[in-house]
Scaffold this motif. Structure first.
Motif, mmCIF file in Angstrom:
data_model
loop_
_atom_site.group_PDB
_atom_site.id
_atom_site.type_symbol
_atom_site.label_atom_id
_atom_site.label_comp_id
_atom_site.label_asym_id
_atom_site.label_seq_id
_atom_site.Cartn_x
_atom_site.Cartn_y
_atom_site.Cartn_z
ATOM 1 N N MET A 1 0.847 -1.185 0.000
ATOM 2 C CA MET A 1 0.000 0.000 0.000
ATOM 3 C C MET A 1 0.890 1.244 0.000
ATOM 4 O O MET A 1 1.823 1.341 0.778
ATOM 5 C CB MET A 1 -0.907 -0.029 1.236
ATOM 6 N N ILE A 2 0.604 2.142 -0.865
ATOM 7 C CA ILE A 2 1.357 3.381 -0.981
ATOM 8 C C ILE A 2 0.859 4.362 0.092
ATOM 9 O O ILE A 2 -0.331 4.404 0.397
ATOM 10 C CB ILE A 2 1.240 3.983 -2.395
ATOM 11 N N THR A 3 1.777 5.109 0.664
ATOM 12 C CA THR A 3 1.390 6.073 1.690
ATOM 13 C C THR A 3 0.897 7.363 1.043
ATOM 14 O O THR A 3 1.310 7.727 -0.053
ATOM 15 C CB THR A 3 2.572 6.398 2.623
ATOM 16 N N GLU A 4 0.006 8.041 1.749
ATOM 17 C CA GLU A 4 -0.550 9.291 1.245
ATOM 18 C C GLU A 4 0.561 10.335 1.151
ATOM 19 O O GLU A 4 1.373 10.465 2.067
ATOM 20 C CB GLU A 4 -1.646 9.775 2.188
ATOM 21 N N PRO A 5 0.617 11.080 0.057
ATOM 22 C CA PRO A 5 1.706 12.045 -0.121
ATOM 23 C C PRO A 5 1.591 13.224 0.842
ATOM 24 O O PRO A 5 0.497 13.610 1.260
ATOM 25 C CB PRO A 5 1.537 12.520 -1.564
ATOM 26 N N ILE A 6 2.738 13.779 1.187
ATOM 27 C CA ILE A 6 2.791 14.981 2.021
ATOM 28 C C ILE A 6 2.872 16.170 1.071
ATOM 29 O O ILE A 6 3.770 16.268 0.246
ATOM 30 C CB ILE A 6 4.007 14.947 2.961
ATOM 31 N N ILE A 7 1.899 17.053 1.184
ATOM 32 C CA ILE A 7 1.789 18.211 0.297
ATOM 33 C C ILE A 7 2.441 19.421 0.957
ATOM 34 O O ILE A 7 2.194 19.705 2.122
ATOM 35 C CB ILE A 7 0.302 18.518 -0.015
ATOM 36 N N SER A 8 3.255 20.125 0.182
ATOM 37 C CA SER A 8 3.935 21.304 0.726
ATOM 38 C C SER A 8 2.960 22.463 0.877
ATOM 39 O O SER A 8 1.953 22.538 0.169
ATOM 40 C CB SER A 8 5.093 21.709 -0.186
ATOM 41 N N PRO A 9 3.234 23.401 1.773
ATOM 42 C CA PRO A 9 2.359 24.566 1.958
ATOM 43 C C PRO A 9 2.253 25.433 0.704
ATOM 44 O O PRO A 9 1.253 26.113 0.498
ATOM 45 C CB PRO A 9 3.022 25.351 3.084
ATOM 46 N N ASP A 10 3.262 25.388 -0.157
ATOM 47 C CA ASP A 10 3.267 26.205 -1.374
ATOM 48 C C ASP A 10 2.499 25.556 -2.523
ATOM 49 O O ASP A 10 2.218 26.204 -3.519
ATOM 50 C CB ASP A 10 4.704 26.473 -1.840
ATOM 51 N N ASP A 15 3.947 18.629 -6.037
ATOM 52 C CA ASP A 15 2.831 18.116 -5.246
ATOM 53 C C ASP A 15 1.774 17.501 -6.153
ATOM 54 O O ASP A 15 1.206 16.455 -5.838
ATOM 55 C CB ASP A 15 2.207 19.237 -4.407
ATOM 56 N N ILE A 16 1.517 18.124 -7.270
ATOM 57 C CA ILE A 16 0.552 17.596 -8.228
ATOM 58 C C ILE A 16 1.032 16.246 -8.753
ATOM 59 O O ILE A 16 0.254 15.297 -8.869
ATOM 60 C CB ILE A 16 0.315 18.593 -9.379
ATOM 61 N N HIS A 17 2.316 16.130 -9.036
ATOM 62 C CA HIS A 17 2.874 14.851 -9.496
ATOM 63 C C HIS A 17 2.717 13.774 -8.419
ATOM 64 O O HIS A 17 2.386 12.622 -8.725
ATOM 65 C CB HIS A 17 4.340 15.003 -9.881
ATOM 66 N N LYS A 18 2.951 14.150 -7.166
ATOM 67 C CA LYS A 18 2.806 13.190 -6.066
ATOM 68 C C LYS A 18 1.369 12.699 -5.970
ATOM 69 O O LYS A 18 1.115 11.510 -5.789
ATOM 70 C CB LYS A 18 3.189 13.839 -4.733
ATOM 71 N N ILE A 19 0.420 13.625 -6.089
ATOM 72 C CA ILE A 19 -1.000 13.268 -5.999
ATOM 73 C C ILE A 19 -1.392 12.355 -7.149
ATOM 74 O O ILE A 19 -2.091 11.347 -6.960
ATOM 75 C CB ILE A 19 -1.877 14.534 -5.970
ATOM 76 N N ARG A 20 -0.947 12.686 -8.358
ATOM 77 C CA ARG A 20 -1.278 11.860 -9.518
ATOM 78 C C ARG A 20 -0.692 10.458 -9.385
ATOM 79 O O ARG A 20 -1.361 9.475 -9.703
ATOM 80 C CB ARG A 20 -0.782 12.525 -10.797
ATOM 81 N N GLU A 21 0.541 10.356 -8.907
ATOM 82 C CA GLU A 21 1.166 9.048 -8.716
ATOM 83 C C GLU A 21 0.414 8.250 -7.641
ATOM 84 O O GLU A 21 0.153 7.052 -7.808
ATOM 85 C CB GLU A 21 2.628 9.209 -8.312
ATOM 86 N N TYR A 22 0.041 8.925 -6.570
ATOM 87 C CA TYR A 22 -0.707 8.284 -5.487
ATOM 88 C C TYR A 22 -2.036 7.747 -6.000
ATOM 89 O O TYR A 22 -2.390 6.590 -5.750
ATOM 90 C CB TYR A 22 -0.919 9.304 -4.360
ATOM 91 N N HIS A 23 -2.779 8.561 -6.755
ATOM 92 C CA HIS A 23 -4.059 8.116 -7.289
ATOM 93 C C HIS A 23 -3.884 6.983 -8.297
ATOM 94 O O HIS A 23 -4.700 6.047 -8.338
ATOM 95 C CB HIS A 23 -4.827 9.280 -7.925
ATOM 96 N N TYR A 24 -2.835 7.043 -9.088
ATOM 97 C CA TYR A 24 -2.573 5.954 -10.025
ATOM 98 C C TYR A 24 -2.366 4.640 -9.274
ATOM 99 O O TYR A 24 -2.950 3.608 -9.629
ATOM 100 C CB TYR A 24 -1.343 6.245 -10.898
ATOM 101 N N GLU A 25 -1.548 4.678 -8.236
ATOM 102 C CA GLU A 25 -1.273 3.467 -7.464
ATOM 103 C C GLU A 25 -2.539 2.932 -6.800
ATOM 104 O O GLU A 25 -2.733 1.726 -6.710
ATOM 105 C CB GLU A 25 -0.185 3.719 -6.413
#
Length: 58
Positions: A1-10, A15-25
């Motif tokens: 199971m992939i862990t939920e990405p940590i999004i930066s305050p900025d 961050d968008i790439h992390k979210i897309r990779e997370y959703h893909y997985e």
């Protein structure tokens, strides 16, 4: 199971790439109907939170 990405305050493009990779997985082994349900539920949750914020500002 992939862990939920940590999004930066900025909220950067990374961050968008992390979210897309997370959703893909999360969705890569789902059927089309399961993906539809997954994204619809996320959308409903988001809209509910936005409505709550809207009423808090009033």
């Amino acid at each position: 199971m992939i862990t939920e990405p940590i999004i930066s305050p900025d909220f950067t493009i990374e961050d968008i790439h992390k979210i897309r990779e997370y959703h893909y997985e999360l969705t890569k082994d789902m059927t089309t109907q399961e993906k539809i349900n997954f994204y619809n539920e996320g959308g409903r949750t988001f809209l509910k939170k936005m409505e709550e914020r809207k009423f808090q500002k009033l």
